[in-house]
Scaffold this active site. Structure first.
Site, PDB file in Angstrom:
ATOM      1  N   GLY A  35       8.157 -47.458  74.364  1.00 39.98           N
ATOM      2  CA  GLY A  35       7.010 -47.139  73.526  1.00 39.98           C
ATOM      3  C   GLY A  35       7.471 -46.764  72.130  1.00 39.98           C
ATOM      4  O   GLY A  35       8.666 -46.625  71.865  1.00 39.98           O
ATOM      5  N   LEU A  36       6.535 -46.594  71.237  1.00 39.71           N
ATOM      6  CA  LEU A  36       6.844 -46.270  69.849  1.00 39.71           C
ATOM      7  C   LEU A  36       7.493 -44.894  69.721  1.00 39.71           C
ATOM      8  O   LEU A  36       7.356 -44.043  70.598  1.00 39.71           O
ATOM      9  CB  LEU A  36       5.563 -46.307  69.012  1.00 39.71           C
ATOM     10  CG  LEU A  36       4.855 -47.661  68.870  1.00 39.71           C
ATOM     11  CD1 LEU A  36       3.495 -47.464  68.215  1.00 39.71           C
ATOM     12  CD2 LEU A  36       5.708 -48.638  68.073  1.00 39.71           C
ATOM     13  N   GLY A  40       5.766 -40.071  73.111  1.00 40.40           N
ATOM     14  CA  GLY A  40       5.829 -39.078  74.171  1.00 40.40           C
ATOM     15  C   GLY A  40       6.790 -39.417  75.294  1.00 40.40           C
ATOM     16  O   GLY A  40       6.786 -38.772  76.341  1.00 40.40           O
ATOM     17  N   LYS A  41       7.645 -40.405  75.078  1.00 40.28           N
ATOM     18  CA  LYS A  41       8.563 -40.869  76.130  1.00 40.28           C
ATOM     19  C   LYS A  41       9.463 -39.750  76.649  1.00 40.28           C
ATOM     20  O   LYS A  41       9.530 -39.488  77.862  1.00 40.28           O
ATOM     21  CB  LYS A  41       9.438 -42.026  75.597  1.00 40.28           C
ATOM     22  CG  LYS A  41       8.675 -43.247  75.134  1.00 40.28           C
ATOM     23  CD  LYS A  41       9.608 -44.347  74.664  1.00 40.28           C
ATOM     24  CE  LYS A  41      10.461 -43.974  73.473  1.00 40.28           C
ATOM     25  NZ  LYS A  41       9.663 -43.660  72.266  1.00 40.28           N
ATOM     26  N   SER A  42      10.182 -39.101  75.744  1.00 37.78           N
ATOM     27  CA  SER A  42      11.124 -38.059  76.162  1.00 37.78           C
ATOM     28  C   SER A  42      10.403 -36.838  76.719  1.00 37.78           C
ATOM     29  O   SER A  42      10.866 -36.230  77.689  1.00 37.78           O
ATOM     30  CB  SER A  42      12.019 -37.646  74.987  1.00 37.78           C
ATOM     31  OG  SER A  42      12.869 -38.712  74.603  1.00 37.78           O
ATOM     32  N   SER A 109      13.189 -49.548  72.894  1.00 31.99           N
ATOM     33  CA  SER A 109      13.426 -50.891  73.470  1.00 31.99           C
ATOM     34  C   SER A 109      12.256 -51.817  73.133  1.00 31.99           C
ATOM     35  O   SER A 109      11.454 -52.154  74.012  1.00 31.99           O
ATOM     36  CB  SER A 109      13.672 -50.802  74.978  1.00 31.99           C
ATOM     37  OG  SER A 109      12.800 -49.930  75.642  1.00 31.99           O
TER      38      SER A 109
END
Length: 209
Positions: A35-36, A40-42, A109
């Site tokens: 995601g950008l 909120g990925k981490s 990615s």
């Protein structure tokens, strides 16, 4: 063509992944967050790790902070280096998976080819793709590191979402929009996806032990 196991026969003398999973009482899987920046990925990965830990499940988080400052500290942000960054991450992740550890990777990615490469290295049967689909406007509003502002001013080249594209995954295993879902709701959806894959039934665990 010879396989790695033929070239390096030490593989045949090492304990198997199944041995490690039996020891840990869990099955391993890769959860790949894409995601950008600022989506909120981490944050989700950290919260998920805590919930899995409470359940006695061993995890390892890989993200830009612990990869770019260590194993990949010699890489920049050229196209070639971005690909090599993900390739190394995938190779390291495969080692964790083979050790029975649930692995959570949080990286932008940004295109399908690079994610497909990661899945091929790790093993597609072990690869869960989670698209953190928070809209650009919300990611830019958060912008705690000021990266989007710098990209808008042209101070950062090839910044995903501004001057470089992000390819939305065609068929993610799960999509989470953190502008609509709370952290608890996002983690809840992830647990429903992951737990059936990683938990070893108590009867099976007792038999193996």
């Amino acid at each position: 063509m010879s396989s790695n196991r033929e070239i390096y026969p030490v593989f045949d003398r090492m304990l198997s992944r199944a041995d490690k999973e039996q020891l840990l009482g869990q099955r391993s899987v890769m959860v790949w967050f894409t995601g950008l920046s600022g989506s909120g990925k981490s944050t989700i990965a950290i919260a998920l790790e805590r919930e899995l830990h409470k359940r006695g499940l061993l995890c390892r988080i890989l993200d830009g902070d612990n990869i770019r400052t260590g194993i990949n500290n010699n890489l920049g942000f050229s196209e070639e280096d971005r690909v090599e960054n993900i390739r190394r991450i995938a190779e390291v992740s495969r080692l964790f998976i083979d050790t029975g550890i649930i692995t959570l990777a949080a990286f932008i990615s940004p295109n399908n080819d690079i994610r497909e490469m990661a899945a091929s290295i790790i093993g597609k049967e072990d690869f869960l793709e989670v698209h953190v689909s928070t809209p650009l406007e919300e990611c830019e509003r958060r912008d705690v590191k000021g990266l989007y502002a710098k990209a808008r001013r042209g101070e950062i080249r090839e910044f995903t979402g501004i001057s470089a594209p992000f390819e939305v995954p065609a068929h993610p295993d799960l999509s989470l929009d953190t502008s609509r879902l709370s952290l608890e709701e996002s983690v809840g959806q992830l647990l429903r996806l992951i737990l059936p894959r990683v938990e070893i039934r108590s009867a099976e665990t007792k038999t193996n032990k």
